[in-house]
Design an enzyme around this catalytic site. Structure first.
Site, mmCIF file in Angstrom:
data_model
loop_
_atom_site.group_PDB
_atom_site.id
_atom_site.type_symbol
_atom_site.label_atom_id
_atom_site.label_comp_id
_atom_site.label_asym_id
_atom_site.label_seq_id
_atom_site.Cartn_x
_atom_site.Cartn_y
_atom_site.Cartn_z
ATOM 1 N N GLY A 69 0.818 -1.212 0.000
ATOM 2 C CA GLY A 69 0.000 0.000 0.000
ATOM 3 C C GLY A 69 0.848 1.256 0.000
ATOM 4 O O GLY A 69 0.336 2.356 0.165
ATOM 5 N N GLU A 84 4.863 -6.887 0.461
ATOM 6 C CA GLU A 84 4.539 -7.353 -0.888
ATOM 7 C C GLU A 84 4.130 -6.188 -1.780
ATOM 8 O O GLU A 84 2.993 -6.075 -2.191
ATOM 9 C CB GLU A 84 3.430 -8.402 -0.815
ATOM 10 C CG GLU A 84 2.367 -7.986 0.169
ATOM 11 C CD GLU A 84 1.338 -9.049 0.460
ATOM 12 O OE1 GLU A 84 1.710 -10.233 0.507
ATOM 13 O OE2 GLU A 84 0.179 -8.678 0.634
ATOM 14 N N GLY A 90 3.671 -3.726 -4.958
ATOM 15 C CA GLY A 90 3.538 -3.723 -6.411
ATOM 16 C C GLY A 90 4.001 -2.378 -6.924
ATOM 17 O O GLY A 90 5.089 -2.221 -7.478
ATOM 18 N N ARG A 133 -6.575 3.379 -15.531
ATOM 19 C CA ARG A 133 -6.511 3.943 -14.177
ATOM 20 C C ARG A 133 -7.132 5.340 -14.055
ATOM 21 O O ARG A 133 -7.830 5.611 -13.079
ATOM 22 C CB ARG A 133 -5.064 3.949 -13.651
ATOM 23 C CG ARG A 133 -4.464 2.541 -13.511
ATOM 24 C CD ARG A 133 -3.132 2.542 -12.782
ATOM 25 N NE ARG A 133 -3.309 2.757 -11.367
ATOM 26 C CZ ARG A 133 -3.092 3.886 -10.738
ATOM 27 N NH1 ARG A 133 -2.615 4.930 -11.387
ATOM 28 N NH2 ARG A 133 -3.296 3.979 -9.454
ATOM 29 N N TYR A 179 -10.013 4.884 -11.399
ATOM 30 C CA TYR A 179 -9.674 5.351 -10.040
ATOM 31 C C TYR A 179 -9.502 6.860 -9.969
ATOM 32 O O TYR A 179 -8.972 7.352 -8.971
ATOM 33 C CB TYR A 179 -8.325 4.765 -9.597
ATOM 34 C CG TYR A 179 -8.175 3.278 -9.631
ATOM 35 C CD1 TYR A 179 -8.969 2.457 -8.828
ATOM 36 C CD2 TYR A 179 -7.194 2.683 -10.413
ATOM 37 C CE1 TYR A 179 -8.783 1.087 -8.828
ATOM 38 C CE2 TYR A 179 -7.011 1.310 -10.418
ATOM 39 C CZ TYR A 179 -7.815 0.519 -9.625
ATOM 40 O OH TYR A 179 -7.621 -0.837 -9.626
ATOM 41 N N CYS A 218 -14.883 4.584 -28.043
ATOM 42 C CA CYS A 218 -16.209 5.183 -28.137
ATOM 43 C C CYS A 218 -16.911 5.110 -26.800
ATOM 44 O O CYS A 218 -17.801 4.279 -26.566
ATOM 45 C CB CYS A 218 -16.994 4.541 -29.259
ATOM 46 S SG CYS A 218 -16.278 5.014 -30.835
ATOM 47 N N TYR A 226 -0.295 -1.723 -12.659
ATOM 48 C CA TYR A 226 -1.740 -1.748 -12.943
ATOM 49 C C TYR A 226 -2.092 -1.006 -14.227
ATOM 50 O O TYR A 226 -3.144 -0.389 -14.319
ATOM 51 C CB TYR A 226 -2.537 -1.173 -11.749
ATOM 52 C CG TYR A 226 -2.143 -1.804 -10.446
ATOM 53 C CD1 TYR A 226 -2.495 -3.120 -10.179
ATOM 54 C CD2 TYR A 226 -1.367 -1.120 -9.515
ATOM 55 C CE1 TYR A 226 -2.095 -3.732 -9.001
ATOM 56 C CE2 TYR A 226 -0.967 -1.729 -8.342
ATOM 57 C CZ TYR A 226 -1.331 -3.034 -8.095
ATOM 58 O OH TYR A 226 -0.928 -3.636 -6.936
HETATM 59 C C1 LIG Z 1 -2.540 -5.553 -4.738
HETATM 60 C C2 LIG Z 1 -1.909 -6.152 -3.581
HETATM 61 C C3 LIG Z 1 -0.619 -5.764 -3.190
HETATM 62 C C4 LIG Z 1 0.176 -4.672 -3.877
HETATM 63 O O1 LIG Z 1 -0.298 -3.412 -3.570
HETATM 64 P P1 LIG Z 1 0.498 -2.093 -4.060
HETATM 65 O O2 LIG Z 1 -0.346 -0.957 -3.623
HETATM 66 O O3 LIG Z 1 0.623 -2.177 -5.541
HETATM 67 O O4 LIG Z 1 1.820 -2.106 -3.429
HETATM 68 C C5 LIG Z 1 -0.063 -6.407 -2.126
HETATM 69 N N1 LIG Z 1 -0.725 -7.386 -1.459
HETATM 70 C C6 LIG Z 1 -1.954 -7.787 -1.804
HETATM 71 C C7 LIG Z 1 -2.612 -8.871 -1.044
HETATM 72 C C8 LIG Z 1 -2.603 -7.172 -2.858
HETATM 73 O O5 LIG Z 1 -3.834 -7.568 -3.181
#
Ligand SMILES: *Cc1c(COP(=O)(O)O)cnc(C)c1O
Length: 410
Positions: free
Chosen positions: A227, A268, A270, A307, A311, A337, A365
């Site tokens: 997050g 974890e 992303g 996105r 969002y 369209c 994403y």
């Molecule tokens: C999507 C997700 C992430 C990655 O979140 P980011 O905001 O991209 O860092 C990590 N863990 C879980 C379980 C997720 O669903």
């Protein structure tokens, strides 16, 4: 991306030449930037056992996964298909955590067969899992600490109405199931949302988790999810990982001492790893003056980058072809369209038809959320690795759209 003598470059590769070679639109990823981000995280947590699992759903090209494996990350997979991609990319099963939401027990069983770590996010499945495996297969439990945070309601997961995780208020029930079925809980997990800037929010989540952790004696790791915020606008910030590292390390060490064992701390991310490492290039098809604005209409749309529409995400847009042109105001839109506005009232160096624009922060994403809407083809992906460019996905053709269609005689 650097501007050198009026030309944009990524790690020495000329951007305009790249786009001309592979055609527009095209996604480009810079592995050096990903590695930098990974190293920032390792550095912030250097005094404890830390594992960084890349969140596959942010960017799932096999070559990107292989790259992450090569620099030492694990993988966070949210579907059995992401688990399969991870295995194909060469991750050891035990370096993959399978964190699905609302999937069937059959999908979880498949995950067990593949040998990956299983993260369970509801009591019903936990019970079924315990009935099948007892203490033979350890599990991780996803806890919902009810922390309200995140950039947008669609990406906030900790609130009371959220479908994610098992509420901290249900822990007595979890313990009942765990004890009755002799389940071995090896990990605890939280993930409160995305785009969280405030270090305090992570620390609050950690405090709740560590409190929960005391009542599980078999833990090997605590997964604090992700997050982390990345800057999308020029005056935005990253979550202060270095400071989070300092505070959380202190707190985690104290916890481990009380717990009697050194646990591994897992994240974890992303976005944090790949967002800024991605660039999406598109061409201006038309400059359209209407009664109220000037539209720049591109050879792409919400089918390739959703996105902003999904969002209300802000992606910075630059004119690669005219970097010194005078700044003018544009509304940048797609060719779909349906209303697919990338940005209103953007100050961009004067746009001419045929110019290439670039969307920044296009690593996370973006491609993974693309579609074939309007029967459009998905763009290619190019990876810049150690100063060299590699095509890592070809542009689709009409055959890709027809692939699974069954033709009947009419
Ligand atoms: C999507 C997700 C992430 C990655 O979140 P980011 O905001 O991209 O860092 C990590 N863990 C879980 C379980 C997720 O669903």
């Amino acid at each position: 991306m650097k501007l050198i003598h009026n030309r944009y470059q990524i790690d020495g590769v000329d951007v305009t030449e790249l786009v001309e070679k592979y055609g527009s639109p095209v996604y480009v990823y810079q592995t050096a930037r990903m590695k930098q981000q990974y190293e920032k995280m390792l550095h912030a947590f250097k005094d404890i056992h830390v594992r960084i699992n890349f969140a596959c759903k942010a960017l799932n090209n096999l070559n990107i996964l292989k790259f992450f494996r090569s620099i030492g990350t694990g993988l966070d997979a949210v579907s059995i298909q992401e688990v399969q991609l991870g295995i194909r990319a060469g991750f050891k099963p035990r370096d993959i955590i399978f964190t699905p939401n609302c999937v069937s027990i059959e999908e979880i069983i498949e995950g067990v067969k593949m040998g990956v770590r299983i993260n369970i996010d509801n009591i019903s499945i936990l019970e079924q899992f315990g009935n099948i495996y007892g203490d033979k297969v350890p599990v991780c439990i996803r806890v919902n600490p009810h922390i309200l945070a995140g950039g947008h309601e669609k990406i906030s997961t900790g609130h009371i109405d959220s479908k994610f995780g098992i509420s901290t208020y249900q822990l007595p029930h979890v313990h009942r199931v765990v004890e009755a079925l002799n389940i071995k809980v090896e990990g605890l997990h939280i993930h409160t949302g995305s785009d969280i800037l405030d270090v305090e929010v992570f620390l609050r989540g950690a405090e709740i988790m560590l409190d929960v952790a005391r009542s599980f004696p078999d833990l090997e790791y605590i997964d604090f999810g992700s997050g982390f915020k990345v800057p999308y606008k020029p005056d935005d910030y990253f979550t202060d990982i270095e400071n989070l590292g300092k505070d959380l390390t202190k707190r985690f060490k104290k916890f481990c001492k009380e717990y009697g064992r050194d646990l591994t701390l897992i994240f974890e991310p992303g976005k944090f790893l790949v967002s800024e490492a991605g660039f999406f290039f598109a061409r201006v098809n038309v400059v359209k003056q209407t009664l109220s604005t000037v539209f720049a209409g591109l050879d792409t749309g919400l089918n390739h980058l959703i996105r902003p529409m999904f969002y209300d995400a802000y992606h910075q847009i630059l004119n690669v072809s005219n970097p010194k042109g005078k700044l003018r105001i544009y509304t940048v839109v797609g060719y779909i369209c349906e209303t697919d506005t990338f940005g209103w009232n953007r100050k961009i160096n004067e746009i001419r038809e045929g110019d290439y624009l670039v969307f920044l922060n296009a690593g996370a994403y973006c491609f993974t959320m693309s579609s074939n809407y309007n029967s459009r083809l998905r763009p290619p992906e190019v990876m810049i690795h150690e100063g060299k460019e590699y095509l890592i996905r070809e542009r689709e053709t009409l055959d890709d759209i027809l692939r699974n269609q069954v033709t009947i005689e009419l």
